[in-house]
Design a protein around this motif. Structure first.
Motif, short mmCIF file in Angstrom:
data_model
loop_
_atom_site.label_atom_id
_atom_site.label_comp_id
_atom_site.label_asym_id
_atom_site.label_seq_id
_atom_site.Cartn_x
_atom_site.Cartn_y
_atom_site.Cartn_z
N THR A 171 0.84 -1.19 0.00
CA THR A 171 0.00 0.00 0.00
C THR A 171 0.88 1.25 0.00
OG1 THR A 171 -0.10 0.07 2.41
CG2 THR A 171 -1.87 -1.10 1.30
N PHE A 172 0.30 2.33 -0.46
CA PHE A 172 0.93 3.64 -0.40
C PHE A 172 0.22 4.43 0.70
CE2 PHE A 172 1.75 2.48 -4.82
CZ PHE A 172 3.09 2.76 -4.92
N VAL A 173 0.96 5.27 1.38
CA VAL A 173 0.38 6.13 2.40
C VAL A 173 0.66 7.57 1.98
CG1 VAL A 173 0.37 6.77 4.83
CG2 VAL A 173 0.79 4.40 4.18
N TRP A 174 -0.41 8.33 1.80
CA TRP A 174 -0.30 9.73 1.41
C TRP A 174 -1.05 10.59 2.40
CZ3 TRP A 174 -1.35 6.90 -3.40
CH2 TRP A 174 -0.25 6.84 -4.24
N CYS A 175 -0.68 11.85 2.44
CA CYS A 175 -1.41 12.84 3.21
C CYS A 175 -2.17 13.70 2.20
CB CYS A 175 -0.45 13.70 4.04
SG CYS A 175 -1.31 14.91 5.06
N ILE A 176 -3.49 13.54 2.18
CA ILE A 176 -4.33 14.27 1.23
C ILE A 176 -5.28 15.16 2.03
CG2 ILE A 176 -6.06 14.05 -0.59
CD1 ILE A 176 -4.84 11.31 -1.25
N ASP A 177 -5.20 16.45 1.78
CA ASP A 177 -6.03 17.43 2.50
C ASP A 177 -5.89 17.29 4.01
OD1 ASP A 177 -6.99 18.51 0.11
OD2 ASP A 177 -8.66 17.07 0.03
N GLY A 178 -4.68 16.99 4.47
CA GLY A 178 -4.41 16.90 5.90
C GLY A 178 -4.82 15.58 6.53
N LYS A 179 -5.29 14.63 5.73
CA LYS A 179 -5.71 13.33 6.26
C LYS A 179 -4.80 12.24 5.70
CE LYS A 179 -10.51 14.65 6.71
NZ LYS A 179 -11.88 14.38 6.36
N ILE A 180 -4.44 11.29 6.56
CA ILE A 180 -3.62 10.16 6.13
C ILE A 180 -4.52 9.22 5.33
CG2 ILE A 180 -2.25 8.19 6.89
CD1 ILE A 180 -0.96 10.90 7.48
N THR A 181 -4.06 8.87 4.13
CA THR A 181 -4.83 8.01 3.24
C THR A 181 -3.98 6.82 2.81
OG1 THR A 181 -5.99 9.95 2.39
CG2 THR A 181 -6.12 7.96 1.06
N HIS A 182 -4.54 5.62 2.95
CA HIS A 182 -3.88 4.40 2.51
C HIS A 182 -4.51 3.97 1.19
CE1 HIS A 182 -1.83 3.57 6.38
NE2 HIS A 182 -2.84 4.30 6.86
N VAL A 183 -3.67 3.69 0.19
CA VAL A 183 -4.14 3.27 -1.12
C VAL A 183 -3.42 1.99 -1.51
CG1 VAL A 183 -4.32 3.91 -3.55
CG2 VAL A 183 -4.53 5.67 -1.81
N LYS A 184 -4.18 0.97 -1.83
CA LYS A 184 -3.59 -0.29 -2.29
C LYS A 184 -2.92 -0.07 -3.63
CE LYS A 184 -4.79 -3.68 0.54
NZ LYS A 184 -3.79 -4.53 1.14
N ALA A 185 -1.74 -0.63 -3.81
CA ALA A 185 -0.99 -0.46 -5.06
C ALA A 185 -1.79 -0.99 -6.26
CB ALA A 185 0.35 -1.16 -4.97
N LYS A 186 -2.56 -2.06 -6.05
CA LYS A 186 -3.34 -2.62 -7.16
C LYS A 186 -4.42 -1.67 -7.63
CE LYS A 186 -6.52 -5.12 -4.19
NZ LYS A 186 -7.06 -6.41 -3.79
N ASP A 187 -4.79 -0.67 -6.81
CA ASP A 187 -5.82 0.30 -7.20
C ASP A 187 -5.25 1.53 -7.91
OD1 ASP A 187 -7.74 -1.33 -6.03
OD2 ASP A 187 -7.62 -0.29 -4.11
N VAL A 188 -3.91 1.64 -7.96
CA VAL A 188 -3.28 2.78 -8.61
C VAL A 188 -3.31 2.58 -10.11
CG1 VAL A 188 -1.12 4.07 -8.89
CG2 VAL A 188 -1.80 3.26 -6.64
N LYS A 189 -3.87 3.52 -10.84
CA LYS A 189 -3.93 3.48 -12.30
C LYS A 189 -2.89 4.43 -12.87
CE LYS A 189 -7.66 0.94 -12.15
NZ LYS A 189 -7.38 -0.39 -11.74
N LEU A 190 -2.02 3.92 -13.71
CA LEU A 190 -0.99 4.73 -14.36
C LEU A 190 -1.38 5.04 -15.78
CD1 LEU A 190 2.14 2.80 -13.09
CD2 LEU A 190 1.21 4.94 -12.19
N LYS A 191 -0.94 6.19 -16.26
CA LYS A 191 -1.23 6.58 -17.64
C LYS A 191 -0.34 5.83 -18.59
CE LYS A 191 -2.61 11.24 -16.49
NZ LYS A 191 -2.37 12.63 -16.68
#
Length: 54
Positions: free
Chosen positions: A34-54
């Motif tokens: 998973t990736f962990v990002w801070c989006i709008d001041g909130k910690i967000t976990h995103v599964k790598a399989k859900d990441v769409k690349l161009k």
């Protein structure tokens, strides 16, 4: 002349970062990570399989 060199370097850096991120996503997908990002001041976990690349 200096502006053109700066633009070239900037383009190369952007390209390098994009390629590095693509490789990171591939690796994380294999590991089911998973990736962990801070989006709008909130910690967000995103599964790598859900990441769409161009």
């Amino acid at each position: 002349m200096a502006i053109k060199k700066t633009e070239d370097i900037t383009d190369k850096l952007i390209f390098g970062l994009q390629e590095s991120f693509k490789q990171l996503v591939k690796t994380k997908k294999r590991e089911n990570g998973t990736f962990v990002w801070c989006i709008d001041g909130k910690i967000t976990h995103v599964k790598a399989k859900d990441v769409k690349l161009k």
